[in-house]
Motif scaffolding. Structure first.
Motif, PDB file in Angstrom:
ATOM      1  N   LEU A 160      55.724  37.367  43.668  1.00 56.34           N
ATOM      2  CA  LEU A 160      54.715  37.579  42.899  1.00 56.34           C
ATOM      3  C   LEU A 160      53.359  37.255  43.620  1.00 56.34           C
ATOM      4  CD1 LEU A 160      56.270  35.592  39.745  1.00 56.34           C
ATOM      5  CD2 LEU A 160      56.542  38.116  40.163  1.00 56.34           C
ATOM      6  N   LYS A 161      53.341  36.220  44.195  1.00 56.46           N
ATOM      7  CA  LYS A 161      52.248  35.821  44.805  1.00 56.46           C
ATOM      8  C   LYS A 161      52.337  35.145  46.395  1.00 56.46           C
ATOM      9  CE  LYS A 161      49.541  34.475  40.848  1.00 56.46           C
ATOM     10  NZ  LYS A 161      48.833  33.505  40.042  1.00 56.46           N
ATOM     11  N   PRO A 162      51.477  35.615  47.511  1.00 55.51           N
ATOM     12  CA  PRO A 162      50.236  36.282  47.068  1.00 55.51           C
ATOM     13  C   PRO A 162      50.601  37.880  47.129  1.00 55.51           C
ATOM     14  CG  PRO A 162      50.680  35.605  49.348  1.00 55.51           C
ATOM     15  CD  PRO A 162      51.682  35.044  48.652  1.00 55.51           C
ATOM     16  N   GLN A 163      49.527  38.656  46.732  1.00 54.63           N
ATOM     17  CA  GLN A 163      49.572  39.832  46.668  1.00 54.63           C
ATOM     18  C   GLN A 163      49.805  40.683  47.565  1.00 54.63           C
ATOM     19  OE1 GLN A 163      49.749  41.524  43.513  1.00 54.63           O
ATOM     20  NE2 GLN A 163      50.363  43.349  44.502  1.00 54.63           N
ATOM     21  N   SER A 164      49.289  40.432  48.931  1.00 54.12           N
ATOM     22  CA  SER A 164      49.534  40.975  50.221  1.00 54.12           C
ATOM     23  C   SER A 164      51.055  40.754  50.497  1.00 54.12           C
ATOM     24  CB  SER A 164      48.363  40.304  51.132  1.00 54.12           C
ATOM     25  OG  SER A 164      48.653  39.092  51.017  1.00 54.12           O
ATOM     26  N   LEU A 165      51.501  39.723  50.298  1.00 56.30           N
ATOM     27  CA  LEU A 165      52.960  39.632  50.765  1.00 56.30           C
ATOM     28  C   LEU A 165      53.888  40.560  49.980  1.00 56.30           C
ATOM     29  CD1 LEU A 165      55.278  38.118  52.397  1.00 56.30           C
ATOM     30  CD2 LEU A 165      55.120  36.281  50.734  1.00 56.30           C
ATOM     31  N   ARG A 166      53.455  40.415  48.605  1.00 54.49           N
ATOM     32  CA  ARG A 166      54.263  41.446  47.633  1.00 54.49           C
ATOM     33  C   ARG A 166      54.062  42.789  48.158  1.00 54.49           C
ATOM     34  NH1 ARG A 166      56.009  41.357  42.268  1.00 54.49           N
ATOM     35  NH2 ARG A 166      55.717  43.475  41.269  1.00 54.49           N
ATOM     36  N   ASP A 167      52.920  43.268  48.344  1.00 52.34           N
ATOM     37  CA  ASP A 167      52.939  44.671  49.059  1.00 52.34           C
ATOM     38  C   ASP A 167      53.602  44.885  50.099  1.00 52.34           C
ATOM     39  OD1 ASP A 167      51.328  45.173  46.592  1.00 52.34           O
ATOM     40  OD2 ASP A 167      49.202  44.791  47.550  1.00 52.34           O
ATOM     41  N   ASP A 168      53.477  44.001  51.244  1.00 52.58           N
ATOM     42  CA  ASP A 168      54.016  44.171  52.503  1.00 52.58           C
ATOM     43  C   ASP A 168      55.646  44.317  52.164  1.00 52.58           C
ATOM     44  OD1 ASP A 168      51.833  44.037  53.811  1.00 52.58           O
ATOM     45  OD2 ASP A 168      52.095  41.891  54.285  1.00 52.58           O
ATOM     46  N   LEU A 169      56.190  43.532  51.270  1.00 51.83           N
ATOM     47  CA  LEU A 169      57.542  43.446  51.033  1.00 51.83           C
ATOM     48  C   LEU A 169      58.100  44.684  50.621  1.00 51.83           C
ATOM     49  CD1 LEU A 169      58.634  39.874  50.362  1.00 51.83           C
ATOM     50  CD2 LEU A 169      58.915  40.832  52.671  1.00 51.83           C
ATOM     51  N   ALA A 170      57.108  45.028  49.337  1.00 48.17           N
ATOM     52  CA  ALA A 170      57.751  46.116  48.806  1.00 48.17           C
ATOM     53  C   ALA A 170      57.612  47.661  49.627  1.00 48.17           C
ATOM     54  CB  ALA A 170      56.576  46.726  47.630  1.00 48.17           C
ATOM     55  N   CYS A 171      56.547  47.560  50.392  1.00 47.13           N
ATOM     56  CA  CYS A 171      56.720  48.915  51.418  1.00 47.13           C
ATOM     57  C   CYS A 171      57.912  48.820  52.188  1.00 47.13           C
ATOM     58  CB  CYS A 171      55.333  48.661  52.215  1.00 47.13           C
ATOM     59  SG  CYS A 171      55.206  50.208  53.351  1.00 47.13           S
ATOM     60  N   ALA A 172      58.231  47.507  52.749  1.00 45.93           N
ATOM     61  CA  ALA A 172      59.106  47.621  53.767  1.00 45.93           C
ATOM     62  C   ALA A 172      60.560  47.737  53.044  1.00 45.93           C
ATOM     63  CB  ALA A 172      59.361  46.203  54.266  1.00 45.93           C
TER      64      ALA A 172
END
Length: 371
Positions: A350-362
């Motif tokens: 859920l947080k931080p947003q940057s980590l959430r985005d990175d994992l979603a992309c991967a």
């Protein structure tokens, strides 16, 4: 006398092995031992028992105190006889016992270089050498510790200590990440590298660059430290004529020579602090941020016993039934990313947003590989 026989030849052999002497026939006769068997005079057996008493005490003892201990062990020995033994019989073949300065005559202690390790000390050394092998200055410590263990068991056996020699068969370490085999190291070159680091001398190496397989570069180095990252060992060193610290993978060292020149030490250098500062080199953010994620019950159970941080909080998730929300102050590292990806559909960051985005992309890219 049963006690003296249990320590007989093993103890004497360990003393000479440590000092590096070769026993001649005259030496053996002097100690009461013969090449064809174990023969020990009463005085030598008594003297060796005294050595064990002093080693266990780890403090100076008077002849009277030693005599009392001998009597309790079944030896007939007065204080005068103890003095005679320690100033004569035992001193004849090894300088194990000394009379400390500033103490009254007839007070003895074990020479510091002869302090014989207890089984618990040897086990600590053995396990440390096994699991911290490349963080220790002596790469042969494990082999030495195993030999020392056998001798220590013979010379320090007491009631209740029978399981020491089997202790290493009763404990094990299981890695929680995929185990990678270490690269091939030239142990002789590695010993030279470690010796130069220990003695703080300059080091000349031939080094193979991974992106230039046909070329070996020559460097004169001022060793500063060692870092182990997984199965890889890196030498931290300053190239001669430069100021910044560079990392050299030890498996790519093709030649090494320790020079008789003092190495330049970087003022205030600390390998652990250096590792923290170099996190960014591995795509890691050294700053600590608030981490929040949803975990399934199965995934979160072990985190209740082994938290991610001291301030970790786990509570049932109010938005997703059967899930748990975890929050903690963490560094966002590559190791954390790999760990989270291993949970697949059992975790939602859920947080931080940057980590959430990175994992979603991967994870989206990974899913496409299986379409």
């Amino acid at each position: 006398m049963r006690d003296s026989q249990s320590i007989n030849i093993f103890f004497v052999r360990s003393i000479w092995a440590h000092k590096g002497f070769i026993l001649s026939r005259w030496d053996l006769r002097k100690t009461g031992l013969e090449k064809t068997g174990v023969v020990m005079s009463v005085s030598i057996a008594r003297s060796l028992k005294v050595l064990r008493i002093l080693s266990s005490a780890q403090k100076p003892m008077t002849a009277k105190q030693i005599s009392d201990e001998l009597t309790n062990s079944g030896f007939d020995a007065s204080a005068d006889l103890v003095n005679k033994d320690l100033r004569g019989n035992l001193a004849d073949f090894v300088d194990c016992v000394v009379e400390p300065q500033g103490r009254r005559p007839g007070t003895y202690e074990v020479n510091s270089q002869w302090l014989f390790p207890l089984p618990s000390d040897v086990i600590s050394t053995l396990l440390a050498s096994e699991h911290l092998k490349y963080l220790l200055p002596d790469l042969d410590l494990h082999k030495k510790a195993r030999k020392l263990m056998k001798i220590s068991m013979e010379n320090s056996r007491k009631p209740g200590q029978g399981g020491y020699e089997r202790w290493t068969d009763k404990v094990a370490v299981i890695q929680t990440s995929q185990r990678l085999l270490p690269p091939e190291y030239d142990l002789e070159l590695l010993r030279i590298v470690y010796r130069s680091l220990l003695t703080e001398e300059q080091l000349e190496i031939g080094y193979w660059k991974r992106d230039e397989p046909e070329e070996t570069m020559s460097y004169r180095l001022h060793p500063q430290g060692i870092i182990c990252r997984g199965a890889m060992i890196y030498l931290l060193a300053v190239c001669d004529g430069y100021e910044e610290i560079r990392q050299f993978a030890c498996n790519r060292i093709r030649s090494a020579e320790s020079l008789s020149l003092k190495a330049k030490r970087m003022e205030g250098f600390n390998a652990s602090e250096y590792a923290e500062m170099q996190c960014a080199d591995y795509g890691e953010d050294p700053s600590i941020v608030r981490f929040e994620a949803r975990f399934t019950r199965a995934a979160v159970l072990h985190l209740k016993e082994t938290p991610l941080s001291v301030d970790q909080v786990i509570a049932p998730d109010v938005e997703k039934e059967g899930w748990f929300r975890l929050s903690a102050q963490l560094k966002i590292t590559e190791v954390l990313r790999w760990w989270l990806q291993g949970f697949a559909d059992q975790v939602e960051v859920l947080k931080p947003q940057s980590l959430r985005d990175d994992l979603a992309c991967a994870l989206n890219q990974a899913a496409k590989l299986y379409d």
